[in-house]
Design a protein around this motif. Sequence first.
Motif, PDB file in Angstrom:
ATOM      1  N   LEU A 323       0.884  -0.930  -0.191  1.00 42.05           N
ATOM      2  CA  LEU A 323       0.141  -0.245   0.163  1.00 42.05           C
ATOM      3  C   LEU A 323       0.843   0.914   0.070  1.00 42.05           C
ATOM      4  CD1 LEU A 323      -2.622  -0.963   2.453  1.00 42.05           C
ATOM      5  CD2 LEU A 323      -2.803  -1.293  -0.049  1.00 42.05           C
ATOM      6  N   ILE A 324       2.003   1.204   0.547  1.00 38.98           N
ATOM      7  CA  ILE A 324       3.580   1.903   0.474  1.00 38.98           C
ATOM      8  C   ILE A 324       3.402   2.570  -0.994  1.00 38.98           C
ATOM      9  CG2 ILE A 324       4.814   3.148   1.388  1.00 38.98           C
ATOM     10  CD1 ILE A 324       5.232   1.852   4.287  1.00 38.98           C
ATOM     11  N   LYS A 325       3.794   1.056  -1.154  1.00 36.92           N
ATOM     12  CA  LYS A 325       4.407   1.508  -2.598  1.00 36.92           C
ATOM     13  C   LYS A 325       3.624   1.697  -3.634  1.00 36.92           C
ATOM     14  CE  LYS A 325       6.711  -1.934  -6.169  1.00 36.92           C
ATOM     15  NZ  LYS A 325       5.561  -1.505  -7.503  1.00 36.92           N
ATOM     16  N   ASN A 326       2.605   1.998  -3.274  1.00 40.01           N
ATOM     17  CA  ASN A 326       1.196   2.605  -4.380  1.00 40.01           C
ATOM     18  C   ASN A 326       0.990   3.963  -4.130  1.00 40.01           C
ATOM     19  OD1 ASN A 326       0.540  -0.067  -5.735  1.00 40.01           O
ATOM     20  ND2 ASN A 326      -1.523  -0.832  -4.256  1.00 40.01           N
ATOM     21  N   GLY A 327       0.582   4.377  -2.624  1.00 46.06           N
ATOM     22  CA  GLY A 327       1.002   5.466  -2.715  1.00 46.06           C
ATOM     23  C   GLY A 327       2.163   6.045  -3.305  1.00 46.06           C
ATOM     24  N   LEU A 328       3.170   5.814  -3.518  1.00 45.79           N
ATOM     25  CA  LEU A 328       4.574   6.885  -3.685  1.00 45.79           C
ATOM     26  C   LEU A 328       4.330   6.609  -4.894  1.00 45.79           C
ATOM     27  CD1 LEU A 328       7.378   4.615  -1.314  1.00 45.79           C
ATOM     28  CD2 LEU A 328       6.304   7.108  -1.398  1.00 45.79           C
ATOM     29  N   GLU A 329       3.702   5.901  -5.793  1.00 45.65           N
ATOM     30  CA  GLU A 329       4.261   5.770  -7.364  1.00 45.65           C
ATOM     31  C   GLU A 329       2.798   6.650  -7.136  1.00 45.65           C
ATOM     32  OE1 GLU A 329       2.575   1.941  -8.008  1.00 45.65           O
ATOM     33  OE2 GLU A 329       4.996   0.921  -8.590  1.00 45.65           O
ATOM     34  N   ALA A 330       1.830   7.201  -6.840  1.00 49.72           N
ATOM     35  CA  ALA A 330       0.652   7.843  -7.121  1.00 49.72           C
ATOM     36  C   ALA A 330       1.249   9.103  -6.449  1.00 49.72           C
ATOM     37  CB  ALA A 330      -0.583   7.676  -6.624  1.00 49.72           C
ATOM     38  N   SER A 331       2.344   9.686  -6.044  1.00 46.25           N
ATOM     39  CA  SER A 331       2.422  10.514  -5.243  1.00 46.25           C
ATOM     40  C   SER A 331       3.616  10.944  -6.691  1.00 46.25           C
ATOM     41  CB  SER A 331       3.447  10.338  -4.298  1.00 46.25           C
ATOM     42  OG  SER A 331       2.282  10.060  -3.167  1.00 46.25           O
ATOM     43  N   GLU A 332       3.995  12.761  -6.337  1.00 49.49           N
ATOM     44  CA  GLU A 332       4.857  13.674  -7.726  1.00 49.49           C
ATOM     45  C   GLU A 332       6.141  12.577  -7.113  1.00 49.49           C
ATOM     46  OE1 GLU A 332       3.919  15.432  -9.843  1.00 49.49           O
ATOM     47  OE2 GLU A 332       2.523  15.381  -9.244  1.00 49.49           O
ATOM     48  N   PRO A 333       7.547  13.032  -8.008  1.00 51.85           N
ATOM     49  CA  PRO A 333       8.466  12.413  -7.918  1.00 51.85           C
ATOM     50  C   PRO A 333       9.377  12.461  -6.121  1.00 51.85           C
ATOM     51  CG  PRO A 333       8.761  12.725 -10.212  1.00 51.85           C
ATOM     52  CD  PRO A 333       7.334  13.520  -9.324  1.00 51.85           C
ATOM     53  N   ARG A 334       8.684  13.479  -6.102  1.00 51.38           N
ATOM     54  CA  ARG A 334       9.206  13.879  -4.042  1.00 51.38           C
ATOM     55  C   ARG A 334       8.015  13.987  -3.462  1.00 51.38           C
ATOM     56  NH1 ARG A 334      14.224  15.416  -4.097  1.00 51.38           N
ATOM     57  NH2 ARG A 334      15.828  16.166  -6.251  1.00 51.38           N
ATOM     58  N   GLY A 335       7.012  13.471  -4.007  1.00 53.53           N
ATOM     59  CA  GLY A 335       5.592  13.382  -2.782  1.00 53.53           C
ATOM     60  C   GLY A 335       6.021  12.423  -1.800  1.00 53.53           C
ATOM     61  N   ARG A 336       5.158  13.040  -0.456  1.00 55.44           N
ATOM     62  CA  ARG A 336       5.620  12.018   0.913  1.00 55.44           C
ATOM     63  C   ARG A 336       3.943  11.268   0.903  1.00 55.44           C
ATOM     64  NH1 ARG A 336       9.898  13.128   4.189  1.00 55.44           N
ATOM     65  NH2 ARG A 336       8.538  12.597   5.322  1.00 55.44           N
ATOM     66  N   VAL A 337       4.333  10.611   1.874  1.00 57.11           N
ATOM     67  CA  VAL A 337       3.204   9.675   2.397  1.00 57.11           C
ATOM     68  C   VAL A 337       3.116   9.368   3.171  1.00 57.11           C
ATOM     69  CG1 VAL A 337       2.344   6.873   2.547  1.00 57.11           C
ATOM     70  CG2 VAL A 337       3.215   8.069  -0.347  1.00 57.11           C
ATOM     71  N   ARG A 338       2.409   9.183   4.114  1.00 59.66           N
ATOM     72  CA  ARG A 338       2.154   9.149   5.569  1.00 59.66           C
ATOM     73  C   ARG A 338       1.280   8.004   6.077  1.00 59.66           C
ATOM     74  NH1 ARG A 338      -1.202  13.551   5.724  1.00 59.66           N
ATOM     75  NH2 ARG A 338      -3.662  12.519   6.376  1.00 59.66           N
ATOM     76  N   LEU A 339       2.180   7.113   7.416  1.00 62.37           N
ATOM     77  CA  LEU A 339       1.230   6.789   7.519  1.00 62.37           C
ATOM     78  C   LEU A 339       0.856   7.074   9.210  1.00 62.37           C
ATOM     79  CD1 LEU A 339       2.485   2.637   6.941  1.00 62.37           C
ATOM     80  CD2 LEU A 339       1.884   3.953   8.618  1.00 62.37           C
TER      81      LEU A 339
END
Length: 428
Positions: A323-339
């Motif tokens: 799920l984190i990998k999906n969030g990172l791929e959906a974000s911008e290249p330098r975008g962040r994912v918050r868990l």
Amino acid sequence: MSPPIPEIAPLIALPWIVRLRYGLAAAVAVLVGAAQLLLDIELPWIPMLALAGVIAASNLLLQRGVRVPALSNSSRVALAFVLDLLCLTGLLMLSGGPSNPFSLLYLVHITLSATILTKRWTWFLGILATLCFGLLFLVYRPVPALEMHGHHQGWSLHLAGMWAAFAVAAFLVALFSGKISELIRVHEESLHAIQSELARKDRLASLVTLAAGAAHELGTPLGTIAVVAKDLEHYATQYTRDASLAEDCRLIRAEVDRCQAILAEMSLRGAEPVGEAPARTTAAGLLRDLGGGERVSVEFDSGAREAPLLVPCRAIRQAVSALIKNGLEASEPRGRVRLTVKRRDRQLSIEIADHGHGMSADELRRVGEPFFTTKPPGQGMGLGVFLVRALAERVGASLTYTSTPGTGTTATLRLQLAEGEVHAGARS
């Protein structure tokens, strides 16, 4: 998400409803003729036959399946019943009103609606029939042969009692028949849920078999690549003295070894239907070393870090990582994912929020279907969320998605907390 259950009951009952309505129209014509010729009762036969013709004409449209796009099968049948009640009221007004014994035909439509229509339509038709029956006391053409109660000034107590009795009967029929119909629909929904669950398990079993087969078939070409890469490395080291080529060969061999390890693990999983045994751990121990680096921020609410869990740790950790990998791929290249980890009553919620493009309502409905993906072609097979959801259902957890187009998507994995606390040595 599962598709809605088709409106089977109205569709099955439709041929019988058509016959009933044709029978009602024919019965009106026969009774009007019999009253005129056999009983010498004068009735306004032209408007009465016109009302019977309205029922027959509308029934012809219903029988031929003339559809209005905005109306479902249930609504079409319900509107036909509404027309029947209005036409029946008109016929009774022209033939004695409440003293006409055929006024009990109102109950037929209420009973049918309670059996095949929704509860809302049943109550609507019951109230409409009660009001129409009450209107007969105010507006009707008297028929002396049907007058059983005499004429009185104002309301007749007997007729008022008949209306009250009719209202009570309509209420009881709607209540009990509606309850039985509701239980039948609940049974149909449970059967549909079981069928959907079996279909999901069949798809998952097919994917496991496919993975095991792919692991077996890919072993030979990967072995060949490894041998050729080793020979090429030896050639670059001993003959051409090309350090760059030798380094590339070592990288190829390392990646081949990695692929072989992944395929071996896939093959083992396909041969073990029971899966990983649950182990006791804490939320902090479960979510340790998830990957993602600095682009992933992890936050624990008060009391969530030491929340006790009894879950297959490796499988849940891999699911959260996916799920984190999906969030990172959906974000911008330098975008962040918050868990974010929250403890609520007897549940632990793990929320993975990205700041990508989000998903539309149609995409949200389909997320989790096998081979459905919002990624560009060639960047995903659409199996990650399906496998995570299948795992969540197997361990008694749940996976939900919320999204706002243009803002981002949040995946929430909810796990049941274990009883008691976890000892320090069991937090792996």
